[in-house]
Design a protein around this motif. Structure first.
Motif, PDB file in Angstrom:
ATOM      1  N   SER A 183      -1.216   3.050   4.014  1.00  0.00           N
ATOM      2  CA  SER A 183      -1.843   3.918   6.015  1.00  0.00           C
ATOM      3  C   SER A 183      -3.812   3.032   6.310  1.00  0.00           C
ATOM      4  CB  SER A 183      -2.566   5.544   4.917  1.00  0.00           C
ATOM      5  OG  SER A 183      -1.548   5.806   4.215  1.00  0.00           O
ATOM      6  N   GLN A 201      -1.390  10.064   9.653  1.00  0.00           N
ATOM      7  CA  GLN A 201      -1.068  11.504  10.162  1.00  0.00           C
ATOM      8  C   GLN A 201      -1.363  11.528  11.203  1.00  0.00           C
ATOM      9  OE1 GLN A 201      -0.471  14.808   7.210  1.00  0.00           O
ATOM     10  NE2 GLN A 201       0.688  13.464   5.678  1.00  0.00           N
ATOM     11  N   LYS A 222      -3.435  14.069  -1.432  1.00  0.00           N
ATOM     12  CA  LYS A 222      -3.245  13.298  -1.162  1.00  0.00           C
ATOM     13  C   LYS A 222      -4.714  12.679  -0.343  1.00  0.00           C
ATOM     14  CE  LYS A 222       0.950  13.899   1.875  1.00  0.00           C
ATOM     15  NZ  LYS A 222       1.694  13.862   3.085  1.00  0.00           N
ATOM     16  N   ALA A 254       0.754   4.118  -1.101  1.00  0.00           N
ATOM     17  CA  ALA A 254       0.824   5.245   0.003  1.00  0.00           C
ATOM     18  C   ALA A 254      -0.859   5.310   0.285  1.00  0.00           C
ATOM     19  CB  ALA A 254       0.771   6.364  -0.253  1.00  0.00           C
ATOM     20  N   ILE A 255      -1.711   4.816  -0.418  1.00  0.00           N
ATOM     21  CA  ILE A 255      -2.816   4.870  -0.023  1.00  0.00           C
ATOM     22  C   ILE A 255      -2.951   3.740   0.870  1.00  0.00           C
ATOM     23  CG2 ILE A 255      -5.048   4.547  -0.396  1.00  0.00           C
ATOM     24  CD1 ILE A 255      -4.565   6.065  -2.742  1.00  0.00           C
ATOM     25  N   GLU A 300      -4.352   8.423   4.376  1.00  0.00           N
ATOM     26  CA  GLU A 300      -2.462   9.463   4.824  1.00  0.00           C
ATOM     27  C   GLU A 300      -2.995  10.154   5.156  1.00  0.00           C
ATOM     28  OE1 GLU A 300      -0.626  10.141   0.728  1.00  0.00           O
ATOM     29  OE2 GLU A 300      -1.855   9.240  -0.117  1.00  0.00           O
TER      30      GLU A 300
END
Lengths: 618, 114
Positions: free
Chosen positions: A382, A585, A577, A378-379, A581
């Motif tokens: 992102s 967002q 998180k 996810a990092i 991330e």
């Protein structure tokens, strides 16, 4: 010259101590490297010496850093150190005022009241008597506190104090005896001669009312002299060696000396400056969360000094740096421990000859996600979105997996092996022609910054994100979120990056303060520094950190390290998180979608111009 | 010789009489979590060094348990100690310490290889 046999224990003790110290210090100074000696020569007659004197006054006498830990603890140390210092100074001045002889033997001011039991004839004698009594009272209050601390350490903000060895206990008890015996000796003398200040005079009169003080004078001065002599002889062999050595350390540090890649003379001086106060014990999470009370820096440094280092103690450390941060002497415990690790593991750099020549790609900027980031996709997703949003011409250096940055090997004491991996990465970075290197992993960031000696700018992604905000290259929407920020050890204490992530988060969400942040932040427990920690201990540390971070019920725990994210997530009911991330967002909020960064045109692709570089094969 | 579509695998039987399995015991002693490994392969999927070589922790564990120590040593030397396997392991095996222990044991007791 006035003399009595009872001054001999003190005098002999003093001579032995001074001789041992001079011998040891000359040996150290001689063994310093040529560069280190040069640094001393250059700085000895400069402001550095004045700065050192100021620091010695603040830390060795007033103990400013200990006051920050606990007021009682600070007062205890100050009253003993500064009080004793004032007693010595004032005693010397007093004896000079009284005696016309330019040079007195060292015992004369110490046993002044014995030789001059009624010194009322000289100028300021009443003032001297008052101040000498006052300083003695200050030191005695320190002794009472020190004694109390042995039994009620919690009163001093310490759950655990150092478990001492017999040598230290012997020196400690001899130190405790010195000042009560001085009080008795001076009081008995005052009781007979009818003089003395508010303390010694009162106590003297009290004892004189029911004791034959006249016959007790002589034994009490003997006892005082013996306790001083014993303490002086014990000093170089005990933890009290820190008293003179810390002053030397402060001077050398101000002259620019520091611990290098191998433990040498400077680290020896640091090790001897450890007062074994035990402040590092409670601050170590292996103690506070995992109840492991045998591996803390105080015990490690002692074992190095005594040349009885255990492998387990050397490797059972998170290398988080909290002990160093709280250490009142600021001993570089981390580098000493890391250097101590070399030699345990074979260091065969040629084992990595399987690495093919590095491949590079021309780009303005390099993104090096790092091994740990590949475990937290996810990092990296992102970051890729952010790079594209910022229209960067970047090369994702370790897109298909890459060579490790080398820091984990360095932490394990395999410097040569680490160097081999670094050579591989340096060749690729240089060949890409990039001017900026961004990494998502604080471990990589630290090693790129400190060891790679790259001639391009290196940034952690928190710094890069702030750069984007400052240059107005992205527009963020503030979210209705409360977050706490967890400072990763390598990024915070390791590299001093505290403000950038906070500045980024303040643009995105409501940032709550936590008790343990910045310099005093907690290690997540997943540190690569510790090769010994058991899973149960690691879990205990993780849970403790999560509990402490979620005291104020934040919506999200934010961190800036893939390893911290992965580690904390295991134990956390609160979502954990990475800052990237949250950043993405915030970019993806509907209000911002109109912004040019989310235009649907094809994202700028890096022109793939692959280069294969070879590197020196040492 | 005609093989009729069949071939014979080289003998893969483990010679427990000759293989020295003391290494496995020493590693377990130093790092008890070594015994928890079930060879699931999560570590293998993440291995940084495995991206360049045939190295992976699962293979090392198997070689050590079989007492094929020389091969095990050759394998662990390839490890970069990056810690990905450690973080990924679902059983909580301290893989880095297993690798480090094997290297330490060999540097102390070289006769284990033979």
């Amino acid at each position: 010259m006035k003399f009595d046999l009872f001054v001999l224990p003190f005098t002999v003790g003093l001579v032995v101590m001074v001789a041992l110290l001079v011998f040891k210090y000359l040996k150290w100074l001689k063994a310093l490297s040529r560069e280190e000696k040069e640094k001393i020569k250059q700085n000895v007659f400069s402001f550095c010496s004045l700065k050192a004197l100021k620091e010695i006054f603040l830390e060795c006498l007033l103990h400013r850093r200990i006051f920050k830990v606990n007021l009682f603890l600070g007062f205890m140390h100050t009253s003993l150190a500064f009080g004793w210092f004032l007693l010595i100074v004032m005693g010397n001045v007093e004896s000079k005022f009284f005696s016309d002889v330019p040079l007195n033997p060292p015992y004369y001011p110490i046993f002044f009241r014995f030789f001059e039991p009624a010194p009322s004839a000289f100028t300021f004698s009443a003032g001297f008597t008052f101040f000498m009594d006052f300083f003695l009272l200050v030191v005695l209050s320190g002794v009472v506190l020190a004694f109390t601390k042995r039994f009620y350490s919690k009163m001093f903000g310490m759950k655990k104090t150092t478990v001492m060895k017999p040598g230290d206990k012997f020196a400690l008890i001899s130190l405790w005896f010195i000042f009560p015996l001085r009080l008795l000796a001076e009081s008995f003398t005052s009781g007979v001669y009818g003089h003395g200040g508010f303390l010694t005079g009162t106590v003297g009169r009290f004892f004189a009312s029911f004791l034959p003080v006249g016959s007790l004078i002589y034994p009490s001065w003997w006892a005082y002299s013996v306790s001083l002599g014993v303490f002086f002889v014990a000093l170089p062999f005990s933890r009290y060696m820190h008293i003179p050595t810390e002053a030397l350390l402060i001077f050398l540090r101000q002259y620019g000396l520091k611990n290098g890649k191998e433990n040498g003379v400077f680290s020896d001086i640091e090790i001897n400056s450890c007062p074994r106060c035990g402040i590092c014990i409670d601050k170590c999470q292996l103690a506070s969360a995992a109840h492991n009370y045998s591996v803390q820096s105080v015990y490690f440094l002692r074992s190095v000094r005594e040349k009885s280092v255990e492998e387990k103690v050397t490797f059972d450390c998170l290398l988080c740096g909290r002990c160093k941060e709280y250490c009142p002497v600021k001993i570089d415990t981390i580098s000493i421990r890391q250097n101590q690790r070399s030699g345990y593991l074979p260091d065969h750099a040629e084992a990595y000859n399987y690495l093919k020549p590095a491949r590079a790609q021309k780009a303005d900027m390099i993104y090096f996600a790092g091994c740990m980031t590949h475990l937290t996709p996810a990092i990296q997703h992102s970051m890729l979105k952010i790079f594209r949003a910022a229209r960067e011409n970047f090369w994702f250096m370790d897109e298909d997996g890459s060579v490790c940055c080398g820091r984990p090997l360095m932490m394990a004491g395999k410097a040569e092996s680490a160097k081999r991996l670094m050579e591989h990465n340096i060749a690729a970075i240089k060949a890409s022609g990039a001017k900026l290197l961004v990494t998502s992993c604080p471990i990589c960031y630290r090693v790129f910054r400190e060891e790679y000696h790259l001639d391009i700018k290196v940034m952690h992604h928190t710094q890069y994100l702030l750069k984007l905000i400052n240059e107005n290259r992205v527009q963020l929407s503030h979210q209705d979120l409360t977050v706490v920020y967890h400072d990763p050890c390598e990024l915070g204490r390791g590299c001093g990056v505290y403000e950038e992530p906070r500045a980024v988060l303040q643009n995105i969400a409501a940032l709550l303060k936590v008790k343990n942040e910045r310099d005093h932040s907690l290690c997540c427990g997943g540190s690569l520094g510790n090769l010994q920690i058991s899973t149960a201990q690691r879990t205990a540390v993780q849970k403790d950190v999560v509990a402490r971070l979620s005291v104020d019920h934040p919506d999200i725990i934010v961190t800036a390290c893939p390893s911290c994210k992965k580690t904390l997530n295991i134990a956390s009911p609160v979502p954990v998180k990475d800052i990237a991330e949250i950043f993405v967002q915030s970019l993806e909020q509907p209000a911002v979608l109109k912004h040019h960064v989310f235009e649907k045109e094809p994202l700028q692709k890096v022109k793939k111009e692959e280069i294969v570089v070879s590197y020196s094969n040492k | 010789m005609k093989n009729f579509g069949f071939y014979i695998q080289p003998d893969s039987q483990i010679d427990f009489d000759n293989n020295n399995r003391n290494l496995a015991a020493l590693v377990s002693q130093r790092e008890p979590s070594f015994d928890w490994c079930i060879g699931c392969g999560t570590c293998t999927a993440t291995c940084t060094a495995g991206n360049f070589t045939g190295f992976n922790f699962r293979k090392v564990a198997l070689l050590v348990h079989r007492g094929e120590n020389e091969q095990a040593l050759q394998e662990v030397e390839k490890c970069m100690l990056c810690g990905k396997c450690n973080l990924a392991c679902p059983r909580g095996v301290n893989t880095r310490n297993v690798v480090a222990s094997i290297q330490k044991i060999f540097s102390r007791y070289q006769n284990l290889v033979y």
